[in-house]
Every structure is written in C-alpha cells, then in structure tokens.
Design a protein around this motif. Structure first.
Motif, PDB file in Angstrom:
ATOM      1  N   ARG A 149       1.020  -1.229   0.249  1.00 51.68           N
ATOM      2  CA  ARG A 149       0.407   0.040  -0.290  1.00 51.68           C
ATOM      3  C   ARG A 149       0.878   1.281   0.025  1.00 51.68           C
ATOM      4  NH1 ARG A 149      -5.739   1.532   2.035  1.00 51.68           N
ATOM      5  NH2 ARG A 149      -5.390   3.291   2.622  1.00 51.68           N
ATOM      6  N   LEU A 150       0.258   1.864  -0.867  1.00 54.52           N
ATOM      7  CA  LEU A 150       0.629   3.395  -0.618  1.00 54.52           C
ATOM      8  C   LEU A 150      -0.056   4.493  -0.192  1.00 54.52           C
ATOM      9  CD1 LEU A 150       3.077   3.064  -4.397  1.00 54.52           C
ATOM     10  CD2 LEU A 150       3.835   2.869  -2.019  1.00 54.52           C
ATOM     11  N   GLN A 151       0.301   5.083   1.225  1.00 56.08           N
ATOM     12  CA  GLN A 151      -0.669   6.293   0.924  1.00 56.08           C
ATOM     13  C   GLN A 151      -0.015   8.069   1.136  1.00 56.08           C
ATOM     14  OE1 GLN A 151      -2.462   4.429   4.164  1.00 56.08           O
ATOM     15  NE2 GLN A 151      -1.626   4.646   5.769  1.00 56.08           N
ATOM     16  N   VAL A 152      -0.468   8.991   1.135  1.00 55.22           N
ATOM     17  CA  VAL A 152      -0.442  10.085   1.869  1.00 55.22           C
ATOM     18  C   VAL A 152      -1.287  10.670   2.966  1.00 55.22           C
ATOM     19  CG1 VAL A 152       1.408  10.862  -0.211  1.00 55.22           C
ATOM     20  CG2 VAL A 152      -1.846  11.379  -0.144  1.00 55.22           C
ATOM     21  N   GLN A 153      -0.727  11.796   4.035  1.00 48.90           N
ATOM     22  CA  GLN A 153      -2.268  12.155   4.409  1.00 48.90           C
ATOM     23  C   GLN A 153      -2.286  13.542   4.323  1.00 48.90           C
ATOM     24  OE1 GLN A 153       0.063  12.289   8.582  1.00 48.90           O
ATOM     25  NE2 GLN A 153       1.085  10.300   8.489  1.00 48.90           N
ATOM     26  N   ALA A 154      -3.114  13.910   3.358  1.00 52.14           N
ATOM     27  CA  ALA A 154      -3.812  14.561   3.027  1.00 52.14           C
ATOM     28  C   ALA A 154      -3.748  15.954   3.809  1.00 52.14           C
ATOM     29  CB  ALA A 154      -5.522  14.704   2.231  1.00 52.14           C
ATOM     30  N   GLU A 155      -3.698  15.434   5.426  1.00 50.08           N
ATOM     31  CA  GLU A 155      -4.149  16.709   6.185  1.00 50.08           C
ATOM     32  C   GLU A 155      -4.153  16.159   7.053  1.00 50.08           C
ATOM     33  OE1 GLU A 155      -8.313  18.127   6.693  1.00 50.08           O
ATOM     34  OE2 GLU A 155      -8.539  17.867   4.694  1.00 50.08           O
ATOM     35  N   ARG A 156      -3.265  16.291   8.496  1.00 43.76           N
ATOM     36  CA  ARG A 156      -3.145  15.840   9.996  1.00 43.76           C
ATOM     37  C   ARG A 156      -3.993  15.257  10.521  1.00 43.76           C
ATOM     38  NH1 ARG A 156      -2.414  20.808  14.481  1.00 43.76           N
ATOM     39  NH2 ARG A 156      -1.521  18.529  15.455  1.00 43.76           N
ATOM     40  N   LEU A 157      -3.704  14.500  11.057  1.00 47.65           N
ATOM     41  CA  LEU A 157      -4.758  13.498  11.335  1.00 47.65           C
ATOM     42  C   LEU A 157      -4.689  13.376  12.666  1.00 47.65           C
ATOM     43  CD1 LEU A 157      -2.663   9.585   9.601  1.00 47.65           C
ATOM     44  CD2 LEU A 157      -4.044  11.709   8.877  1.00 47.65           C
ATOM     45  N   LYS A 158      -4.194  14.310  13.806  1.00 46.81           N
ATOM     46  CA  LYS A 158      -3.924  14.248  15.154  1.00 46.81           C
ATOM     47  C   LYS A 158      -5.402  16.008  14.641  1.00 46.81           C
ATOM     48  CE  LYS A 158      -0.070  13.783  16.375  1.00 46.81           C
ATOM     49  NZ  LYS A 158       1.550  14.106  16.486  1.00 46.81           N
ATOM     50  N   MET A 159      -6.576  15.753  15.332  1.00 40.19           N
ATOM     51  CA  MET A 159      -7.542  16.886  15.784  1.00 40.19           C
ATOM     52  C   MET A 159      -7.412  17.437  16.884  1.00 40.19           C
ATOM     53  SD  MET A 159      -7.748  16.520  12.644  1.00 40.19           S
ATOM     54  CE  MET A 159      -7.789  15.229  11.491  1.00 40.19           C
TER      55      MET A 159
END
Length: 200
Positions: free
Chosen positions: A9-19
């Motif tokens: 799998r390849l992926q990016v974090q389009a936004e931060r994952l900690k809200m």
C-alpha cells in the motif's frame, strides 16, 4: 541483499491526523489517501492518483500546511507489525491505519538495528531506490488512545503508558530518507533488506 516482501500500500496524509478535541487530541485516519504511485524526493513524498493528480503528504514542504520537520518525510510500516498490533488491540487497526507512506507486506518483524543499512525498493525500470538513515517513528498519545478505544477526553492511565512502550521501538513504524535521485515507486514493488556488508 535479502528480499523481505513487496509494497502492499502507498498513501499520503492529505491533512494532519491529530485533531484538537477540548484540551486533548483525537486521532482521525480519515485524511489518509491511498495512491497507486508515490514520488519520492529528498523532502518526502507526493502521491500520484489514478487520475494523474499530485497529492503532497502533509509532511512534504509542498503541502500548504506542511508539518515537515526535516526528518519525517518518508514513513514506512510493515504488515507483520500490524499483525502484532491487532493481537494486542483488536481488528480496528487495519493495515496502514497508522499513517505510514509505504506499507511493506512481509512476515518479518524488523527492528531499528536491522534497518541501519537501509531498504532497497525496485522501480518499474529495475532501478534500486535506497532508503536509509532510519529513525523510529515514536508513537503519539492520540494514536495510542485510538488503538485502545480510550476517549481523548478521559484521564490517562497505566494502559496508555504500557501501550506506548509496546508501540515504540519501531512497532509503530520508521522514518527513512531517500538516498540519490528522485524516484517513483508503485504498489507491488519488491523490497530488499540491505545488510551492513552488502554492496548496493
């Protein structure tokens, strides 16, 4: 070099994952975007969608809200580590949910010392791409709470401390840096572990 698996799998974090939630933070895997190709450079990764669009990871300087710190541009995880995390926390920790850019399918559990010489990923044209300068991706409290189903507003307890210790040392994943020219990798790319005495 020893072949240890392939890119699953390849992926990016389009936004931060900690809200932010009240006085705490909540881990949200929603901004993770799976891509068929990943462009690697000295600053990190940019995803390439099936439609040809570039999607920079939030840790790449090209992202408008970049969280690049200089050493966190490329993150790598392993399916074998997810198997162990699921054994401890449950099936909600699906492969890739911790947010690494490159998920490698392998039966081998790897530690920082074994990755010191790096990993080589093979491109479509047969070129080897070396990732090295390994650093442990230190687990954060929001992800640990997510793993435990522990509400973000609840007071921390011993289970969080013990789980942080379990996730540390590379179980949560690693940061590596590209050595050499920019490259593009794809899902299915073979992955090799470099030994200290092996030529690249």
């Amino acid at each position: 070099m020893q072949r240890i698996g392939r890119v699953a799998r390849l992926q990016v974090q389009a936004e931060r994952l900690k809200m932010s939630v009240g006085r705490g933070q909540r881990y949200d895997p929603g901004p993770l975007v799976s891509v068929p190709e990943l462009a690697l450079d000295g600053m990190g990764v940019v995803g390439r969608s099936a439609w040809g669009d570039d999607v920079p990871d939030v840790h790449h300087p090209a992202h408008p809200l970049s969280r690049f710190r200089g050493q966190n541009g490329i993150s790598v995880g392993f399916t074998s580590h997810y198997t162990k995390m699921r054994e401890r926390f449950g099936n909600h920790l699906t492969d890739g949910i911790a947010g690494e850019n490159i998920l490698i399918e392998t039966n081998v559990v790897l530690h920082e010392a074994e990755l010191q010489a790096g990993l080589v990923l093979e491109t479509l044209d047969g070129r080897g791409v070396l990732l090295s300068e390994v650093q442990v991706a230190t687990p954060c409290v929001p992800f640990t709470r997510y793993a435990l189903h522990h509400p973000p507003e609840a007071a921390p307890d011993r289970t969080i401390t013990e789980s942080l210790q379990f996730l540390n040392g590379g179980m949560r994943g690693f940061y590596l840096a590209l050595q050499g020219d920019p490259a593009v990798i794809t899902v299915g790319t073979p992955v090799y572990l470099v030994s200290d005495d092996a030529p690249i």
